[in-house]
Scaffold this motif. Structure first.
Motif, PDB file in Angstrom:
ATOM      1  N   PHE A  69      38.469  36.939  40.977  1.00 36.54           N
ATOM      2  CA  PHE A  69      38.408  37.144  42.454  1.00 36.54           C
ATOM      3  C   PHE A  69      39.431  37.980  43.032  1.00 36.54           C
ATOM      4  CE2 PHE A  69      36.630  32.864  41.187  1.00 36.54           C
ATOM      5  CZ  PHE A  69      35.599  32.664  42.343  1.00 36.54           C
ATOM      6  N   GLU A  70      39.027  39.038  43.729  1.00 32.71           N
ATOM      7  CA  GLU A  70      40.186  40.066  44.215  1.00 32.71           C
ATOM      8  C   GLU A  70      40.133  39.772  45.558  1.00 32.71           C
ATOM      9  OE1 GLU A  70      41.518  44.520  43.627  1.00 32.71           O
ATOM     10  OE2 GLU A  70      39.502  44.056  43.347  1.00 32.71           O
ATOM     11  N   LEU A  71      41.679  39.569  46.195  1.00 30.80           N
ATOM     12  CA  LEU A  71      42.103  39.478  47.375  1.00 30.80           C
ATOM     13  C   LEU A  71      42.377  40.996  47.741  1.00 30.80           C
ATOM     14  CD1 LEU A  71      44.691  36.583  46.899  1.00 30.80           C
ATOM     15  CD2 LEU A  71      42.028  36.435  47.555  1.00 30.80           C
ATOM     16  N   GLY A  72      41.953  41.393  48.889  1.00 32.53           N
ATOM     17  CA  GLY A  72      42.212  42.615  49.570  1.00 32.53           C
ATOM     18  C   GLY A  72      41.841  43.701  48.612  1.00 32.53           C
ATOM     19  N   CYS A  73      40.536  43.532  48.431  1.00 33.85           N
ATOM     20  CA  CYS A  73      40.098  44.894  47.325  1.00 33.85           C
ATOM     21  C   CYS A  73      40.304  46.242  47.621  1.00 33.85           C
ATOM     22  CB  CYS A  73      38.822  44.458  46.789  1.00 33.85           C
ATOM     23  SG  CYS A  73      37.473  44.982  48.095  1.00 33.85           S
ATOM     24  N   GLY A  74      40.285  46.686  48.970  1.00 34.52           N
ATOM     25  CA  GLY A  74      40.186  48.053  49.270  1.00 34.52           C
ATOM     26  C   GLY A  74      38.959  48.854  48.706  1.00 34.52           C
ATOM     27  N   ASN A  75      39.418  50.066  48.070  1.00 29.33           N
ATOM     28  CA  ASN A  75      38.315  50.713  47.596  1.00 29.33           C
ATOM     29  C   ASN A  75      38.141  50.420  46.333  1.00 29.33           C
ATOM     30  OD1 ASN A  75      40.609  52.058  46.052  1.00 29.33           O
ATOM     31  ND2 ASN A  75      40.528  53.776  47.685  1.00 29.33           N
ATOM     32  N   THR A  76      39.034  49.401  45.467  1.00 28.31           N
ATOM     33  CA  THR A  76      38.750  49.088  44.084  1.00 28.31           C
ATOM     34  C   THR A  76      39.053  50.255  43.046  1.00 28.31           C
ATOM     35  OG1 THR A  76      36.486  49.531  43.741  1.00 28.31           O
ATOM     36  CG2 THR A  76      37.174  47.485  44.762  1.00 28.31           C
ATOM     37  N   LYS A  77      39.833  51.357  43.341  1.00 28.96           N
ATOM     38  CA  LYS A  77      39.939  52.407  42.279  1.00 28.96           C
ATOM     39  C   LYS A  77      40.757  51.891  41.214  1.00 28.96           C
ATOM     40  CE  LYS A  77      39.349  56.228  45.365  1.00 28.96           C
ATOM     41  NZ  LYS A  77      39.928  57.511  46.048  1.00 28.96           N
ATOM     42  N   LYS A  78      41.784  51.204  41.756  1.00 28.21           N
ATOM     43  CA  LYS A  78      42.814  50.634  40.650  1.00 28.21           C
ATOM     44  C   LYS A  78      41.780  49.381  39.729  1.00 28.21           C
ATOM     45  CE  LYS A  78      45.629  50.185  43.721  1.00 28.21           C
ATOM     46  NZ  LYS A  78      46.665  49.552  44.878  1.00 28.21           N
ATOM     47  N   THR A  79      41.282  48.556  40.628  1.00 21.89           N
ATOM     48  CA  THR A  79      40.465  47.623  40.171  1.00 21.89           C
ATOM     49  C   THR A  79      39.489  47.995  38.924  1.00 21.89           C
ATOM     50  OG1 THR A  79      40.497  46.398  42.158  1.00 21.89           O
ATOM     51  CG2 THR A  79      39.102  45.528  40.546  1.00 21.89           C
ATOM     52  N   GLN A  80      39.021  49.380  39.096  1.00 22.83           N
ATOM     53  CA  GLN A  80      38.142  49.877  38.099  1.00 22.83           C
ATOM     54  C   GLN A  80      38.488  50.084  36.636  1.00 22.83           C
ATOM     55  OE1 GLN A  80      35.623  52.953  39.991  1.00 22.83           O
ATOM     56  NE2 GLN A  80      35.623  52.011  41.938  1.00 22.83           N
ATOM     57  N   ILE A  81      39.790  50.383  36.711  1.00 19.25           N
ATOM     58  CA  ILE A  81      40.745  50.531  35.511  1.00 19.25           C
ATOM     59  C   ILE A  81      40.506  49.373  34.736  1.00 19.25           C
ATOM     60  CG2 ILE A  81      42.637  50.979  34.700  1.00 19.25           C
ATOM     61  CD1 ILE A  81      43.484  52.654  36.766  1.00 19.25           C
ATOM     62  N   PHE A  82      40.627  47.755  35.345  1.00 19.26           N
ATOM     63  CA  PHE A  82      40.566  46.710  34.638  1.00 19.26           C
ATOM     64  C   PHE A  82      39.197  46.320  34.330  1.00 19.26           C
ATOM     65  CE2 PHE A  82      44.549  45.878  37.300  1.00 19.26           C
ATOM     66  CZ  PHE A  82      45.430  45.388  36.317  1.00 19.26           C
ATOM     67  N   LEU A  83      38.303  46.575  35.249  1.00 20.03           N
ATOM     68  CA  LEU A  83      37.009  46.540  34.891  1.00 20.03           C
ATOM     69  C   LEU A  83      36.227  47.044  33.865  1.00 20.03           C
ATOM     70  CD1 LEU A  83      35.260  46.362  38.563  1.00 20.03           C
ATOM     71  CD2 LEU A  83      36.073  44.568  37.319  1.00 20.03           C
ATOM     72  N   ASP A  84      36.707  48.428  33.622  1.00 20.02           N
ATOM     73  CA  ASP A  84      36.313  49.223  32.433  1.00 20.02           C
ATOM     74  C   ASP A  84      36.963  48.695  31.087  1.00 20.02           C
ATOM     75  OD1 ASP A  84      35.345  50.971  34.165  1.00 20.02           O
ATOM     76  OD2 ASP A  84      36.715  52.582  34.319  1.00 20.02           O
ATOM     77  N   SER A  92      29.239  41.515  30.370  1.00 18.33           N
ATOM     78  CA  SER A  92      29.120  41.678  32.024  1.00 18.33           C
ATOM     79  C   SER A  92      30.278  40.785  32.391  1.00 18.33           C
ATOM     80  CB  SER A  92      27.936  40.967  32.537  1.00 18.33           C
ATOM     81  OG  SER A  92      27.896  39.615  32.185  1.00 18.33           O
ATOM     82  N   ILE A  93      30.533  41.085  33.802  1.00 19.31           N
ATOM     83  CA  ILE A  93      31.921  40.333  34.563  1.00 19.31           C
ATOM     84  C   ILE A  93      31.211  39.954  35.896  1.00 19.31           C
ATOM     85  CG2 ILE A  93      33.975  40.626  35.495  1.00 19.31           C
ATOM     86  CD1 ILE A  93      34.477  43.255  33.975  1.00 19.31           C
ATOM     87  N   GLU A  94      31.604  38.606  36.127  1.00 19.13           N
ATOM     88  CA  GLU A  94      31.613  38.213  37.618  1.00 19.13           C
ATOM     89  C   GLU A  94      32.532  38.644  38.240  1.00 19.13           C
ATOM     90  OE1 GLU A  94      29.707  34.073  38.076  1.00 19.13           O
ATOM     91  OE2 GLU A  94      30.431  33.946  36.195  1.00 19.13           O
ATOM     92  N   TYR A  95      32.561  39.274  39.573  1.00 22.28           N
ATOM     93  CA  TYR A  95      33.361  39.731  40.282  1.00 22.28           C
ATOM     94  C   TYR A  95      33.272  39.520  41.847  1.00 22.28           C
ATOM     95  CZ  TYR A  95      35.998  43.670  42.723  1.00 22.28           C
ATOM     96  OH  TYR A  95      36.866  44.113  43.506  1.00 22.28           O
ATOM     97  N   SER A  96      34.113  38.839  42.527  1.00 28.55           N
ATOM     98  CA  SER A  96      34.110  38.594  43.842  1.00 28.55           C
ATOM     99  C   SER A  96      35.139  39.276  44.607  1.00 28.55           C
ATOM    100  CB  SER A  96      34.089  37.035  43.992  1.00 28.55           C
ATOM    101  OG  SER A  96      33.780  36.583  45.407  1.00 28.55           O
ATOM    102  N   PRO A  97      34.731  40.267  45.135  1.00 27.86           N
ATOM    103  CA  PRO A  97      35.916  41.126  46.065  1.00 27.86           C
ATOM    104  C   PRO A  97      36.085  40.697  47.427  1.00 27.86           C
ATOM    105  CG  PRO A  97      33.861  42.391  45.957  1.00 27.86           C
ATOM    106  CD  PRO A  97      33.734  41.021  45.088  1.00 27.86           C
TER     107      PRO A  97
END
Length: 320
Positions: A69-84, A92-97
């Protein structure tokens, strides 16, 4: 709170203010992205570098599988590093931005689908943090709350309320991964945040809250009749933090009708319209201040990674 009510609450207060969240509509989110590309804006680059260089170790400290669960996800560019990194090991990943702008969130999710396809199972949460955290609390599976660079944006008294809500959301092995600013150089901070040239992205972002007022409350506040000003407040007390204050100073006595609510707002000559609620925004912490803040809401830093400007912390709820 509905954005119209939030705006009206700020304009009816003394001093008047525009809540920071109100400036992040679709246009404000675009200005925020432009700020990330500024050479003098150190924090985004420092945070992203920290995420890149620590992601393997960070993910190794997570109990998989889990839902993010991501709070204030914005453009998720940094988040994608974790997802990768997670998708190197998981199918697979369950993701709720979460974001306050539904339009911006929709476009962000379109980009994520183009990158990850069915490997990322997305369900979105629109609204402010205090609205979405109770919904996250109802999820009974193992979860990770991801909150990158968000804590520093809120007034000190609000930070405690949000962190308390996060603490009550974490159950069992749940954790929260958050980052924030630990910069201590006044020169670096002032250069990054306080260039008020009207053509610079930060000035546009700061002023965007007025455009939101004009749209949501059907007004015609004239920005040419205000001057953008600010200051950096340094504070080493363990129970506080350093922060930035930014405001629009009225250059004349002026009044504007808020057609949506049938009211008039008046600004005296020299009056400040704060561009944040509470003491300030963009807080800068010492590690002692962070530990004190978390302990006060029954949260504990179990591991941290840091560089000159940014700290990434894995936080859990204190249960005893």
């Amino acid at each position: 709170m509905d954005i119209k009510d939030l705006l009206l609450e700020g304009l009816n207060s003394a001093p008047k203010y525009i809540d920071v969240s109100c400036r992040y509509d679709e246009q404000g989110s675009k200005y925020d992205e432009e700020c990330e590309n500024l050479e003098e804006y150190y924090y985004y680059r420092a945070e992203k570098h920290l995420v890149r260089t620590t992601v393997t170790d960070v993910v190794s400290n997570l109990d998989m599988p889990l839902k993010i669960f991501e709070l204030g996800c914005g453009n998720t560019k940094k988040t994608q590093i974790f997802l990768d990194e997670i998708l190197r090991h998981e199918s697979s990943i369950e993701y709720s931005p979460n974001d306050v702008s539904e339009d911006f969130l929709e476009k962000t999710c379109e980009n994520l689908f183009a990158i990850y396809g069915s490997r990322l199972k997305v369900d979105t949460m629109v609204g402010d943090l205090m609205k979405v955290l109770p919904k996250i609390r109802n999820y009974r599976g193992r979860k990770l709350l991801l909150w990158l660079g968000g804590l520093q944006c809120f007034p000190l008294n609000v930070q405690s309320k949000i962190l308390s809500s996060i603490a009550s959301t974490l159950q069992g092995h749940d954790v929260c991964l958050m980052s924030t600013d630990v910069t201590q150089s006044r020169e670096t901070i002032e250069k990054a945040y306080m260039d008020f040239d009207e053509f610079k992205p930060f000035s546009k972002l700061y002023k965007n809250g007025v455009h939101v007022i004009n749209r949501e409350l059907k007004s015609n506040i004239d920005l040419s009749k205000f001057e953008l000003e600010g200051r950096y407040v340094e504070n080493k007390d363990v129970s506080s933090a350093s922060y930035i204050q930014v405001w629009l100073r009225s250059l004349a006595q002026q009044s504007y009708v808020l057609e949506t609510v049938g009211k008039t707002v008046t600004f005296g000559k020299g009056e400040k319209l704060l561009l944040h609620n509470g003491n300030g925004m963009s807080h800068k912490y010492t590690f002692e201040q962070l530990e004190h803040l978390f302990a006060s809401v029954k949260l504990q830093i179990v591991k941290k990674w840091d560089n000159e400007h940014s700290v990434l912390m894995l936080v859990k709820r204190i249960t005893s």
